[in-house]
Design an enzyme around this catalytic site. Structure first.
Site, PDB file in Angstrom:
ATOM      1  N   TYR A  22     -12.482   4.487  46.956  1.00  0.00           N
ATOM      2  CA  TYR A  22     -13.154   3.804  46.102  1.00  0.00           C
ATOM      3  C   TYR A  22     -14.685   3.987  46.096  1.00  0.00           C
ATOM      4  O   TYR A  22     -15.279   3.471  45.175  1.00  0.00           O
ATOM      5  CB  TYR A  22     -13.093   2.093  46.283  1.00  0.00           C
ATOM      6  CG  TYR A  22     -11.484   1.848  46.493  1.00  0.00           C
ATOM      7  CD1 TYR A  22     -10.960   1.562  45.280  1.00  0.00           C
ATOM      8  CD2 TYR A  22     -10.697   1.583  47.664  1.00  0.00           C
ATOM      9  CE1 TYR A  22      -9.735   1.279  45.530  1.00  0.00           C
ATOM     10  CE2 TYR A  22      -9.615   1.143  47.561  1.00  0.00           C
ATOM     11  CZ  TYR A  22      -8.989   0.783  46.444  1.00  0.00           C
ATOM     12  OH  TYR A  22      -7.396   0.470  46.543  1.00  0.00           O
ATOM     13  N   HIS A  27     -16.026   0.106  40.317  1.00  0.00           N
ATOM     14  CA  HIS A  27     -16.059  -1.143  40.542  1.00  0.00           C
ATOM     15  C   HIS A  27     -16.869  -1.238  41.919  1.00  0.00           C
ATOM     16  O   HIS A  27     -17.160  -2.392  42.436  1.00  0.00           O
ATOM     17  CB  HIS A  27     -14.541  -1.420  41.158  1.00  0.00           C
ATOM     18  CG  HIS A  27     -13.838  -2.663  40.940  1.00  0.00           C
ATOM     19  ND1 HIS A  27     -14.456  -3.430  39.838  1.00  0.00           N
ATOM     20  CD2 HIS A  27     -12.765  -3.024  41.334  1.00  0.00           C
ATOM     21  CE1 HIS A  27     -13.351  -4.750  39.950  1.00  0.00           C
ATOM     22  NE2 HIS A  27     -12.450  -4.267  40.623  1.00  0.00           N
ATOM     23  N   TYR A  69     -12.033  -6.193  50.365  1.00  0.00           N
ATOM     24  CA  TYR A  69     -11.434  -6.011  48.947  1.00  0.00           C
ATOM     25  C   TYR A  69     -12.059  -7.051  48.000  1.00  0.00           C
ATOM     26  O   TYR A  69     -12.257  -8.043  48.259  1.00  0.00           O
ATOM     27  CB  TYR A  69     -10.190  -5.837  48.688  1.00  0.00           C
ATOM     28  CG  TYR A  69      -9.424  -4.707  49.562  1.00  0.00           C
ATOM     29  CD1 TYR A  69      -9.598  -3.369  49.049  1.00  0.00           C
ATOM     30  CD2 TYR A  69      -8.968  -4.641  50.774  1.00  0.00           C
ATOM     31  CE1 TYR A  69      -9.118  -2.343  49.736  1.00  0.00           C
ATOM     32  CE2 TYR A  69      -8.763  -3.564  51.505  1.00  0.00           C
ATOM     33  CZ  TYR A  69      -8.723  -2.267  50.960  1.00  0.00           C
ATOM     34  OH  TYR A  69      -8.509  -1.343  51.817  1.00  0.00           O
ATOM     35  N   ASN A  71     -11.036  -8.768  45.334  1.00  0.00           N
ATOM     36  CA  ASN A  71     -10.507  -9.998  44.843  1.00  0.00           C
ATOM     37  C   ASN A  71     -10.480 -11.245  45.985  1.00  0.00           C
ATOM     38  O   ASN A  71     -10.296 -12.276  45.689  1.00  0.00           O
ATOM     39  CB  ASN A  71      -8.906 -10.000  44.535  1.00  0.00           C
ATOM     40  CG  ASN A  71      -9.038  -9.210  43.022  1.00  0.00           C
ATOM     41  OD1 ASN A  71      -9.799  -8.820  42.626  1.00  0.00           O
ATOM     42  ND2 ASN A  71      -7.844  -8.596  43.028  1.00  0.00           N
TER      43      ASN A  71
END
Length: 194
Positions: A22, A27, A69, A71
């Site tokens: 990532y 993001h 993460y 969320n």
């Protein structure tokens, strides 16, 4: 890495996803801002295991990257608020925003999550929307894609042609964070929104 609490304590939390898959994605621009702030002070990011995060501290400033993460970022933020006895107004959340054009910044002292799952997790965990936030524009020229394409979009790396603008945005965002910490949200909004 204890101590800190004072009325002047300011915590800047960059949202993103841990792991090498990532690192360069849209993001993860929140992580990039926090890493730049630590780099400017020549401090390394260490483990904040109790809050499942990485962080660096200089004086009354703490820069944090949750490792839960996106969320589930609320776990880390609530842990920090409780551990350091902070008010939500002392924490700035920095994250990507697909509804803003690439390179734009938008500071706000409060409000809804507007569909951003990371911010939604933070607001739910703290039980308030009175949480300052800095949104970093990562939107494409045609606006954000819909549905599943949106997930692919934010988890994809920036295009080669976007890197210069992204680097400049991250640097401006770090400047905005420093101004927020030193002078407050109103001063930072006047200087960096738009």
């Amino acid at each position: 890495m204890a101590e800190l609490p004072s009325e002047r304590t300011r915590v800047i939390v960059g949202l993103g996803n841990p792991g090498t898959d990532y690192v360069a994605t849209r993001h993860n621009v929140g992580f990039r801002v926090v890493e730049l702030l630590a780099e400017r002070q020549r401090v390394d990011m260490g483990d904040l295991r109790a809050c499942r995060a990485r962080g660096a501290k200089v004086g009354d400033r703490l820069w944090v990257m949750p490792q839960t993460y996106m969320n589930r970022s609320g776990f880390t933020v609530r842990c920090l608020v409780e551990r350091y006895n902070l008010e939500p107004e002392q924490v700035l959340i920095v994250y990507d925003e697909v509804h803003l054009a690439l390179g734009r910044l938008r500071l706000r002292p409060k409000g809804s999550p507007a569909g951003h799952r990371g911010l939604e997790s933070v607001l739910e965990a703290l039980g308030t929307d009175l949480v300052p936030r800095l949104r970093l524009g990562v939107g494409g020229e045609d606006g954000p894609p819909a549905g599943e394409d949106l997930v692919d979009f934010v988890l994809a790396p920036f295009a080669d042609a976007e890197h210069t603008e992204v680097d400049a945005m991250v640097a401006r965002a770090a400047d905005a964070c420093e101004m927020w910490a030193a002078q407050g949200i109103e001063a930072a909004m006047q200087s960096y929104n738009g």
